[in-house]
Write an enzyme that holds these catalytic residues in place. Structure first.
Site, PDB file in Angstrom:
ATOM      1  N   LYS A 213     -23.123 -10.490 -13.952  1.00 31.93           N
ATOM      2  CA  LYS A 213     -24.098  -9.195 -13.258  1.00 31.93           C
ATOM      3  C   LYS A 213     -25.498  -9.236 -13.273  1.00 31.93           C
ATOM      4  CE  LYS A 213     -20.226  -6.003 -13.067  1.00 31.93           C
ATOM      5  NZ  LYS A 213     -19.577  -4.867 -13.488  1.00 31.93           N
ATOM      6  N   HIS A 238     -20.872 -12.691  -8.949  1.00 32.04           N
ATOM      7  CA  HIS A 238     -21.107 -12.611 -10.382  1.00 32.04           C
ATOM      8  C   HIS A 238     -20.282 -13.482 -11.504  1.00 32.04           C
ATOM      9  CE1 HIS A 238     -17.899  -9.656 -10.729  1.00 32.04           C
ATOM     10  NE2 HIS A 238     -17.929  -9.859 -11.951  1.00 32.04           N
ATOM     11  N   HIS A 286     -12.007 -13.691 -14.307  1.00 36.76           N
ATOM     12  CA  HIS A 286     -11.370 -12.286 -14.539  1.00 36.76           C
ATOM     13  C   HIS A 286     -11.015 -11.409 -13.505  1.00 36.76           C
ATOM     14  CE1 HIS A 286     -15.687 -11.432 -14.203  1.00 36.76           C
ATOM     15  NE2 HIS A 286     -15.073 -10.141 -14.344  1.00 36.76           N
TER      16      HIS A 286
HETATM   17 FE   LIG Z   1     -16.246  -8.342 -13.405  1.00 36.80          FE
END
Ligand SMILES: [Fe+2]
Length: 372
Positions: A213, A238, A286
Site C-alpha cells: 500500500k 498492492h 493474502h
Molecule cells: Fe491487502
C-alpha cells in the site's frame, strides 16, 4: 613449563610405590605443580577437585587398578578431557593396546628413563595447552557469532514490524491492526498444529501483508466512498508491489563485494532469513481466495500458501470487526456469520474451523488490542 595463561601446568602422579613417586616428583617438581595420589580412589577424588592437566597413572595398584581409574575418569564430564599417561611395568603389547583403548594419550614402561618421562610429559602438555587454547578461542568466537546473529534477527524483526506499521499508517493510524492480525494469525496457526517455528514466522511476517500500500496513491488509498474500476485495479496492485519490495535484492545481480556476498550467504544459513521470503509470500497472496476468485493470480485451494490463507481470514475478520472511515465495526455475531458463510468460498474450510475453534482467544485479543 607454563600454559597460555602463564600458569605452571598441573600434573598428578598416581602410584602405590613410594620409590616411584619420589623419582617422578624429583624429575618434575621444578617445572610443574604436582599432586600425588597413592591409590585409584584418591586419584579420582583429586582429579575431580583439582582438575590437573595431566595424570601419570600406574596400572598395578590394590583395590582399583589404573585401567579402572582411567575408565572412570573418561566417563565423567568434569575429568574426561584430562590427559592420562600410563606408567607401568606391564610391558606386553596387549597391555599397551588396552591402555590406549581406555583413552590414554601415552604409555611409558618401567623402569623408565627420567629424561624420556620429562620429554613425553612436556610434549603432551604442549598439545593439551594448544587444544585448550583452541577450544577457548572457538568458544569465544561462537559467543560473538551468536550475539551477532541475535542482533541481526532482532533487527530483521524490528524492520518487518516498522515496515508493516508504515504501510498501515495512513489508513489505520493506531497501528493496532497489524498487531491484531499478527496475534490472530498465531492463534489460527497454532490451532492448525503447524510447526512451532513456522507459527512464529507467520506471527512475525503477517504485519507485512499490506506493505504494497506504500505504492498506492493517496487519491485511491484514502478515497471516501467506493472505488471505480480503474481505482480498483490500482488498489489491487498492492499485492504485486509488496511482493516486489520483498523480493531478493541481490539475487542474480553482481552488485556485491566478495565480503558482502559472504555476509548474505551467512544470513541465508540462519533459519529466520526466511522472514523476508515468508513476508513476500503473504504480501503477494493474502487476497487470493480458496475458490480461485481472488487476486492477483487467481490461485485456488492449496495452491495458495497456507500462511497467506491464514492471513486472509485474520485480515478480513479484523476489517469486519473494526471501525473504518467507510464503515462502523460489525458486531461479533455478524463477523462470525460472514466468516463461516465464506468457508470453501473465500476461505480454506480447515482454516475457518481453526478460527472458529479458537474464537474465545481471538475475541480476547480483539478486546486487548483495541484501537485507541
Ligand atoms: Fe491487502
Amino acid at each position: 613449563m607454563v600454559d597460555f595463561d602463564g600458569e605452571k601446568y598441573h600434573v598428578l602422579i598416581v602410584d602405590d610405590n613410594p620409590t616411584n613417586i619420589d623419582i617422578l616428583v624429583s624429575t618434575l617438581r621444578d617445572l610443574y605443580r604436582l599432586g600425588v595420589a597413592k591409590n585409584g580412589i584418591k586419584a579420582i577424588d583429586y582429579a575431580q577437585k583439582n582438575q590437573p592437566d595431566l595424570i601419570l597413572l600406574d596400572i598395578m595398584m590394590p583395590e582399583m587398578d589404573g585401567y579402572e581409574v582411567c575408565r572412570k575418569l573418561k566417563s565423567m564430564d568434569d575429568t574426561k578431557s584430562i590427559g592420562i599417561i600410563f606408567i607401568t611395568a606391564m610391558h606386553k603389547s596387549e597391555n599397551i593396546t588396552r591402555g590406549f583403548e581406555y583413552g590414554a594419550v601415552d604409555y611409558i614402561i618401567k623402569p623408565f628413563n627420567t629424561m624420556e618421562v620429562l620429554a613425553r610429559v612436556k610434549t603432551h602438555l604442549s598439545l593439551i595447552g594448544y587444544r585448550d587454547h583452541l577450544e577457548e578461542m572457538v568458544r569465544k568466537r561462537t559467543i560473538q557469532l551468536e550475539m551477532a546473529n541475535d542482533e541481526l534477527l532482532d533487527l530483521q524483526r524490528e524492520i518487518i514490524y516498522k515496515l508493516g506499521r508504515a504501510a498501515e499508517y495512513k489508513d489505520y493510524e493506531t497501528g493496532m491492526h497489524v498487531l491484531r492480525v499478527s496475534s490472530y494469525c498465531g492463534i489460527v496457526a497454532e490451532a492448525l498444529s503447524l510447526d512451532p517455528n513456522f507459527i512464529n514466522l507467520i506471527r512475525l511476517c503477517s504485519p507485512m501483508h499490506d506493505l504494497g500500500k506504500i505504492g498506492i496513491p493517496d487519491r485511491v488509498l484514502l478515497k471516501k466512498g467506493p472505488l471505480n474500476d480503474e481505482e480498483w485495479v490500482i488498489m489491487k496492485s498492492h499485492c504485486k508491489i509488496g511482493s516486489d519490495i520483498l523480493s531478493p535484492v541481490f539475487a542474480g545481480k553482481n552488485i556485491l563485494s566478495g565480503e558482502q556476498s559472504a555476509a548474505v550467504d551467512e544470513m541465508k544459513k540462519i533459519s529466520d532469513y526466511r522472514l523476508i521470503e515468508i513476508s513476500r509470500i503473504i504480501a503477494e497472496n493474502h487476497h487470493e481466495k480458496w475458490n480461485g476468485k481472488g487476486y492477483p493470480a487467481g490461485r485456488k485451494g492449496e495452491d495458495i500458501p497456507i500462511e497467506a490463507r491464514i492471513v486472509a481470514i485474520a485480515d478480513v475478520y479484523d476489517a469486519l470487526s473494526s471501525k473504518r472511515s467507510y464503515k462502523e465495526a460489525f458486531d461479533e455475531d455478524k463477523c462470525q456469520q460472514i466468516i463461516t458463510s465464506s468457508s470453501g468460498e473465500h476461505f480454506d474450510p480447515a482454516v475457518v474451523d481453526a478460527f472458529t475453534g479458537s474464537i474465545k482467544r481471538i475475541i480476547d485479543v480483539k478486546e486487548e488490542l483495541k484501537d485507541w
